[in-house]
Every structure is written in structure tokens, then in C-alpha cells.
Design a protein around this motif. Structure first.
Motif, PDB file in Angstrom:
ATOM      1  N   PRO A 342       0.804  -1.222   0.000  1.00  0.00           N
ATOM      2  CA  PRO A 342       0.000   0.000   0.000  1.00  0.00           C
ATOM      3  C   PRO A 342       0.839   1.276   0.000  1.00  0.00           C
ATOM      4  O   PRO A 342       1.999   1.282   0.416  1.00  0.00           O
ATOM      5  CB  PRO A 342      -0.765  -0.116   1.322  1.00  0.00           C
ATOM      6  N   ASP A 343       0.220   2.333  -0.504  1.00  0.00           N
ATOM      7  CA  ASP A 343       0.761   3.683  -0.313  1.00  0.00           C
ATOM      8  C   ASP A 343       0.145   4.310   0.937  1.00  0.00           C
ATOM      9  O   ASP A 343       0.763   5.162   1.583  1.00  0.00           O
ATOM     10  CB  ASP A 343       0.440   4.561  -1.524  1.00  0.00           C
ATOM     11  N   ILE A 344      -1.087   3.871   1.233  1.00  0.00           N
ATOM     12  CA  ILE A 344      -1.837   4.395   2.378  1.00  0.00           C
ATOM     13  C   ILE A 344      -2.447   3.231   3.146  1.00  0.00           C
ATOM     14  O   ILE A 344      -3.013   2.314   2.536  1.00  0.00           O
ATOM     15  CB  ILE A 344      -2.960   5.355   1.922  1.00  0.00           C
ATOM     16  N   ILE A 345      -2.330   3.258   4.466  1.00  0.00           N
ATOM     17  CA  ILE A 345      -3.003   2.286   5.323  1.00  0.00           C
ATOM     18  C   ILE A 345      -4.058   3.023   6.137  1.00  0.00           C
ATOM     19  O   ILE A 345      -3.761   4.012   6.815  1.00  0.00           O
ATOM     20  CB  ILE A 345      -2.020   1.584   6.282  1.00  0.00           C
ATOM     21  N   VAL A 346      -5.295   2.554   6.053  1.00  0.00           N
ATOM     22  CA  VAL A 346      -6.396   3.127   6.841  1.00  0.00           C
ATOM     23  C   VAL A 346      -6.744   2.139   7.950  1.00  0.00           C
ATOM     24  O   VAL A 346      -7.120   0.995   7.669  1.00  0.00           O
ATOM     25  CB  VAL A 346      -7.636   3.395   5.961  1.00  0.00           C
ATOM     26  N   THR A 347      -6.628   2.570   9.186  1.00  0.00           N
ATOM     27  CA  THR A 347      -6.887   1.686  10.329  1.00  0.00           C
ATOM     28  C   THR A 347      -8.336   1.831  10.783  1.00  0.00           C
ATOM     29  O   THR A 347      -8.643   2.546  11.738  1.00  0.00           O
ATOM     30  CB  THR A 347      -5.928   1.999  11.494  1.00  0.00           C
ATOM     31  N   ALA A 348      -9.230   1.139  10.095  1.00  0.00           N
ATOM     32  CA  ALA A 348     -10.663   1.172  10.428  1.00  0.00           C
ATOM     33  C   ALA A 348     -10.972   0.045  11.405  1.00  0.00           C
ATOM     34  O   ALA A 348     -11.741  -0.877  11.113  1.00  0.00           O
ATOM     35  CB  ALA A 348     -11.503   1.045   9.163  1.00  0.00           C
ATOM     36  N   THR A 349     -10.356   0.111  12.571  1.00  0.00           N
ATOM     37  CA  THR A 349     -10.388  -1.002  13.529  1.00  0.00           C
ATOM     38  C   THR A 349     -11.373  -0.795  14.669  1.00  0.00           C
ATOM     39  O   THR A 349     -11.318  -1.513  15.673  1.00  0.00           O
ATOM     40  CB  THR A 349      -8.979  -1.219  14.101  1.00  0.00           C
ATOM     41  N   GLY A 350     -12.266   0.179  14.540  1.00  0.00           N
ATOM     42  CA  GLY A 350     -13.306   0.344  15.560  1.00  0.00           C
ATOM     43  C   GLY A 350     -13.121   1.594  16.401  1.00  0.00           C
ATOM     44  O   GLY A 350     -12.207   2.394  16.197  1.00  0.00           O
ATOM     45  N   LEU A 351     -14.003   1.732  17.364  1.00  0.00           N
ATOM     46  CA  LEU A 351     -14.046   2.905  18.229  1.00  0.00           C
ATOM     47  C   LEU A 351     -13.618   2.541  19.648  1.00  0.00           C
ATOM     48  O   LEU A 351     -13.811   1.415  20.098  1.00  0.00           O
ATOM     49  CB  LEU A 351     -15.470   3.473  18.266  1.00  0.00           C
ATOM     50  N   LYS A 352     -13.068   3.503  20.331  1.00  0.00           N
ATOM     51  CA  LYS A 352     -12.733   3.307  21.732  1.00  0.00           C
ATOM     52  C   LYS A 352     -13.960   3.677  22.571  1.00  0.00           C
ATOM     53  O   LYS A 352     -14.419   4.818  22.542  1.00  0.00           O
ATOM     54  CB  LYS A 352     -11.549   4.184  22.141  1.00  0.00           C
ATOM     55  N   LEU A 353     -14.499   2.712  23.290  1.00  0.00           N
ATOM     56  CA  LEU A 353     -15.704   2.967  24.068  1.00  0.00           C
ATOM     57  C   LEU A 353     -15.393   3.897  25.242  1.00  0.00           C
ATOM     58  O   LEU A 353     -14.360   3.784  25.909  1.00  0.00           O
ATOM     59  CB  LEU A 353     -16.295   1.665  24.593  1.00  0.00           C
ATOM     60  N   ARG A 354     -16.309   4.806  25.469  1.00  0.00           N
ATOM     61  CA  ARG A 354     -16.166   5.747  26.585  1.00  0.00           C
ATOM     62  C   ARG A 354     -17.558   6.153  27.036  1.00  0.00           C
ATOM     63  O   ARG A 354     -18.351   6.637  26.233  1.00  0.00           O
ATOM     64  CB  ARG A 354     -15.379   6.976  26.142  1.00  0.00           C
ATOM     65  N   PHE A 355     -17.861   5.959  28.289  1.00  0.00           N
ATOM     66  CA  PHE A 355     -19.210   6.245  28.777  1.00  0.00           C
ATOM     67  C   PHE A 355     -19.298   7.678  29.279  1.00  0.00           C
ATOM     68  O   PHE A 355     -18.367   8.217  29.876  1.00  0.00           O
ATOM     69  CB  PHE A 355     -19.575   5.286  29.908  1.00  0.00           C
ATOM     70  N   ALA A 356     -20.427   8.317  28.997  1.00  0.00           N
ATOM     71  CA  ALA A 356     -20.739   9.670  29.491  1.00  0.00           C
ATOM     72  C   ALA A 356     -19.748  10.713  29.013  1.00  0.00           C
ATOM     73  O   ALA A 356     -19.556  11.751  29.674  1.00  0.00           O
ATOM     74  CB  ALA A 356     -20.811   9.675  31.015  1.00  0.00           C
ATOM     75  N   GLY A 357     -19.117  10.473  27.862  1.00  0.00           N
ATOM     76  CA  GLY A 357     -18.221  11.473  27.306  1.00  0.00           C
ATOM     77  C   GLY A 357     -17.002  11.752  28.156  1.00  0.00           C
ATOM     78  O   GLY A 357     -16.344  12.780  27.992  1.00  0.00           O
TER      79      GLY A 357
END
Length: 494
Positions: A342-357
């Protein structure tokens, strides 16, 4: 008294001007018009997720007829919409009912403390980056979503630090990034990856999804035959058209998901056959589209009008299933011996959960730990007075869960006023504390959910402490159900 003048007093404070916060504000205006409220929004505009994410093709992964507000129908003839259209819809909806005038932008909530003496919440806010403000309210509503806006999930990719090309994360996408005629590898298999591939291929040389394990990907027409029939038969009444289409989107996905839960092997066979028909001969269903789980045990990905499969058939997109051995300066080496360049790697590996902001919460000065507590009816927290939070569904639109919560809490606040009650606190009985079994708040087996479990409160296996089930049950509970069992209702002592 001079100090009190600096405190902004409201009956209700809502944190977050995303889809949940706007909906809650409308329900308060509609059902509790005697209550004053404001919305504290940490960002510069309405939108939440749709304001933050800017990656190409960002769109809803639920239909807009139920993801949109029931009180302001989605009028476009497309069930899926991109992020900009969703933000415009939210802004127009808020302006239509004067909700936008109640929002304090760039107001980030740092800490909230409940006083059992005054029966009020005291909220510390940083406004515009440096100004310290105080708000006070009787009821505190957390419409903050479930993930960290400031930090993405960091999934270990061996050797990624050696890569000399561009590494991008969808949560903080650089809109100026040049990917023309570049080879792009998207690491991940969820909704974001499925969205990115067909939206990058028109400009990129080639786009590859690299997944450790596959997902179910189903095509969803922007307008199906039943919707066209409903529009043709209700040409004389737009309100009826909107109502019937919304009920179609409430009923059909519910029946499909329930069928999948009850007949998982049959559902797996049906979905697999549908996927097989859309794949080009060069892409095999096994292993690339043969998940280890059954449909709806994890969230099913949808692509509008089959754009994902179209990109595969055109040869501009491809998919690899395997485990990364290491990343070098210009290569991703897989354990199975294959290499990607690749020339570009996109890390679409999910979200970091965080409660109540990430808000720090205390009761009478003592720190309150969300992860140690159970949820009451999926919307209030054990031992936390006069507070509610919003969580949606994993197999239906988020907004449906948000609205069920809003309507139940509004009903509760009206009942509190009728009975001269100033404080409602969810409490487990001693027997429940002894025998209740813990269950997850989000019933998903996705990697990011498993990793973030310790950040979320818990559901129980009985009584009022069960996690959400489905919309029809929850909305009936909001309108007519028991709102007292499992809670203390306290009047002000004179």
C-alpha cells in the motif's frame, strides 16, 4: 448571593447536541413544557458523530425513516443518507422547534456533582477552551454517545510504526489527503471499511480491505418496491405516506432480526446465498464472507444499492482475509505468506468505548464509577439520583432507543411534579445484589465492544435491570409501564 448570579440554573441540563440530545429537547418541550432546559455541546455545531467524522462516503448504517425523528419525518426518497445531509436534517429540525436557541456550543462538561442536600446537580464546564462556568439543574441527561471523541481505538498492528507511507484513521480523516492513483489498504471489516471501499475506488488506483475475520454485508436499496408502492397509493396524503414508510422500516427489520435469532442456521443460509449472488467469480465467499457467527450476533453491515459489491465486480476493490505478521516500510506481510504493497493504510479497527463522554461524576463529593454499577431499564444508573443516559439498539436505529428513553424520562419528571417528588434513585434490593448475574450493556461480540467492556455499566439478568430488548416493548414501557419498581421516590423534607 453574588456568586449565585454566575450559576446558570435550569430544571434540566442535556449534555450533547447529537441525535439523542436534539430528540430529548423536543420531548421536553412537547411533554414537559413547564421545565426549563439547556443543551451543553462540547463541539462547535449540532451533529455529534456526523459533525466529527469526515471520511469519504460517511453515511448512516440505519434507515433514515427510523434514524430520523418521529416528530419530523425524513422526506427524501432514499433510506440511506450521507453525513452532510444528516447534519442538515438535524439542524433544520432543531431550528424548526427553537431547540437551536437552547444550545451552548463549545461548552465541555468536566465534572458533575449531585448534592443529596439541595437535590440538585452542580456542573463544571469549560467554555470556549478557557472560560470556567457553572450550571445547576434538577435532572441531568447524558446524550453523549458511547465512544471517545478524542482518541480512537488503538488496535495493535505489528510493525505499523515502520511504514513510510500515510497511516490514516477514519475518526480523524484529513480531508486534504491525496489518495489519487494510490494503493490503499483498509484494515478492518466493519461498517466503516464497507463504506470506505466503494467511496475511495473512483480516485484510488486500488483499494483492498484486509480483515482478520469476515462480516455479513447486505445490499440495501435506497428505495425499494414496497416504498414505491406506498408512495403511489398515498399520493394524496404525505403524512400517511411518511407514517406507512416509517412503520415498514420498524416492522421489517424487526421481523428479520427476530427470525435470525430464532432460526440462526436458516438465516445464515439465506444471507450467504444472497451474498454469493453478488460476488464476482474472482472473490470466494469462503473465507471472505463466511463469518464465524450467525447474522445479528454482531451488527450486520449494509451497503446502499450494493455499491460495495459493485466495486469488487469492477476490479477496483478487493478483499483479503488474514492476520498481519508485520508491516515494513512499504509492505504488509501476512501470516499466510501473502504481501500487500500500500501507499496508504487506513486503520478502520473500531471505536474506543467511553461512557458519558468522559465526564467525572460524583455524589456528595464521592467519585461515582459507572463501570461498577447496573442499569435500570437501560436508561438510569444504580445509586445515581435524577440522571439518565441514552443508549440505542444493536439491531435497529439508535434514535428509536433514544426516543423510548426520552419519553419514559419525561413521563417520570411529570409524575415527580405531580407527587411533589424531588429525587428518584434506582436501587437494587439486597437480594438482587446477592443473586443477580451480570450481563453486557451492548450485546455484541465485536472486538471494540469486548475491549471497551470495562468502561461501561452493566446490565443484569432479571427484573428492571435487564438490557434493552426491542423498540416495541420499550416504547410501550415508556408510555404505560411501571416506572417505580427498583427506584426510590423521595420528597423534599420540610
Amino acid at each position: 448571593m453574588a456568586a449565585d448570579k454566575a450559576i446558570h440554573d435550569y430544571d434540566v441540563v442535556i449534555v450533547g447536541a447529537g441525535i439523542s440530545g436534539i430528540n430529548f429537547a423536543y420531548r421536553i418541550q412537547e411533554q414537559c413544557p413547564n421545565l426549563s432546559y439547556c443543551i451543553l455541546e462540547g463541539r462547535h455545531e449540532i451533529g455529534g458523530t456526523w459533525s466529527l467524522f469526515k471520511y469519504p462516503g460517511i453515511r448512516s448504517d440505519s434507515d433514515l425513516y427510523t434514524f430520523g425523528f418521529s416528530w419530523r419525518p425524513w422526506e427524501e426518497q432514499s433510506s440511506i443518507a450521507d453525513g452532510s445531509r444528516i447534519i442538515n436534517y438535524m439542524k433544520e429540525s432543531a431550528a424548526m422547534y427553537g431547540i437551536d436557541k437552547k444550545i451552548d456550543y463549545n461548552h465541555y462538561v468536566d465534572h458533575a456533582n449531585y448534592s443529596s442536600t439541595s437535590k440538585k446537580w452542580s456542573i463544571d464546564v469549560t467554555a470556549n477552551g478557557n472560560e470556567q462556568k457553572k450550571y445547576r439543574c434538577k435532572f441531568f441527561l447524558l446524550c453523549t454517545g458511547y465512544y471517545d471523541y478524542h482518541e480512537p481505538l488503538k488496535s495493535p498492528i505489528p510493525g505499523i510504526e515502520n511504514f513510510k507511507g500515510t497511516v490514516a484513521h477514519p475518526q480523524f480523516w484529513d480531508t486534504e489527503m491525496d489518495y489519487d492513483n494510490k494503493n490503499v489498504v483498509i484494515v478492518g471489516s466493519g461498517a466503516t471499511a464497507i463504506t470506505l471501499l466503494p467511496n475511495l475506488t473512483p480516485r484510488a488506483n486500488h483499494v483492498t480491505i484486509l480483515q482478520r475475520s469476515p462480516s455479513y454485508v447486505l445490499s440495501q436499496p435506497k428505495e425499494d418496491k414496497l416504498e414505491k408502492l406506498i408512495r403511489a397509493c398515498t399520493w394524496w396524503s404525505k403524512p400517511l405516506e411518511h407514517k406507512l414508510i416509517r412503520w415498514k422500516w420498524l416492522l421489517v427489520p424487526f421481523l428479520v432480526s427476530q427470525f435470525s435469532y430464532k432460526f440462526p442456521l436458516r438465516a445464515r443460509k439465506i444471507v450467504s446465498d444472497v451474498i454469493q449472488k453478488q460476488l464476482p467469480p474472482s472473490v470466494s465467499r469462503d473465507p471472505h464472507f463466511n463469518p464465524s457467527y450467525n447474522p445479528f450476533e454482531q451488527r450486520v453491515c449494509f451497503c446502499p444499492d450494493g455499491d460495495f459489491y459493485q466495486a469488487l465486480r469492477e476490479g477496483k476493490g478487493s478483499i483479503e482475509t488474514g492476520v498481519v505478521d508485520t508491516v515494513t516500510a512499504d509492505t504488509i506481510k501476512l501470516v499466510n505468506g501473502k504481501e500487500l504493497h500500500p501507499d496508504i493504510i487506513v486503520t478502520a479497527t473500531g471505536l474506543k468505548l467511553r461512557f458519558a463522554g468522559g465526564i467525572s461524576v460524583s455524589v456528595d463529593g464521592e467519585n461515582y464509577n459507572f463501570a461498577d454499577k447496573f442499569i435500570w431499564k437501560g436508561q438510569m444508573l444504580e445509586d445515581l439520583p435524577n440522571a439518565a443516559f441514552v443508549v440505542g439498539y444493536v439491531d435497529a436505529s439508535w434514535t428509536l432507543g433514544a426516543d423510548a428513553t426520552a419519553q419514559l424520562i419525561c413521563r417520570m419528571m411529570n409524575q415527580m411534579r405531580k407527587e411533589n417528588v424531588v429525587e428518584v434513585i434506582p436501587r437494587r434490593t439486597e437480594e438482587e445484589k446477592k443473586y443477580m448475574t451480570e450481563e453486557p450493556l451492548l450485546k455484541l461480540q465485536s472486538t471494540y465492544v469486548k475491549k471497551g467492556k470495562s468502561a461501561l455499566p452493566k446490565a443484569g439478568n432479571s427484573g428492571q435491570w435487564r438490557a434493552r430488548s426491542f423498540y416495541y416493548k420499550d416504547i410501550m414501557m415508556a408510555w404505560f409501564g411501571d416506572i417505580k419498581t427498583g427506584t426510590e421516590w423521595n420528597k423534599m423534607l420540610v
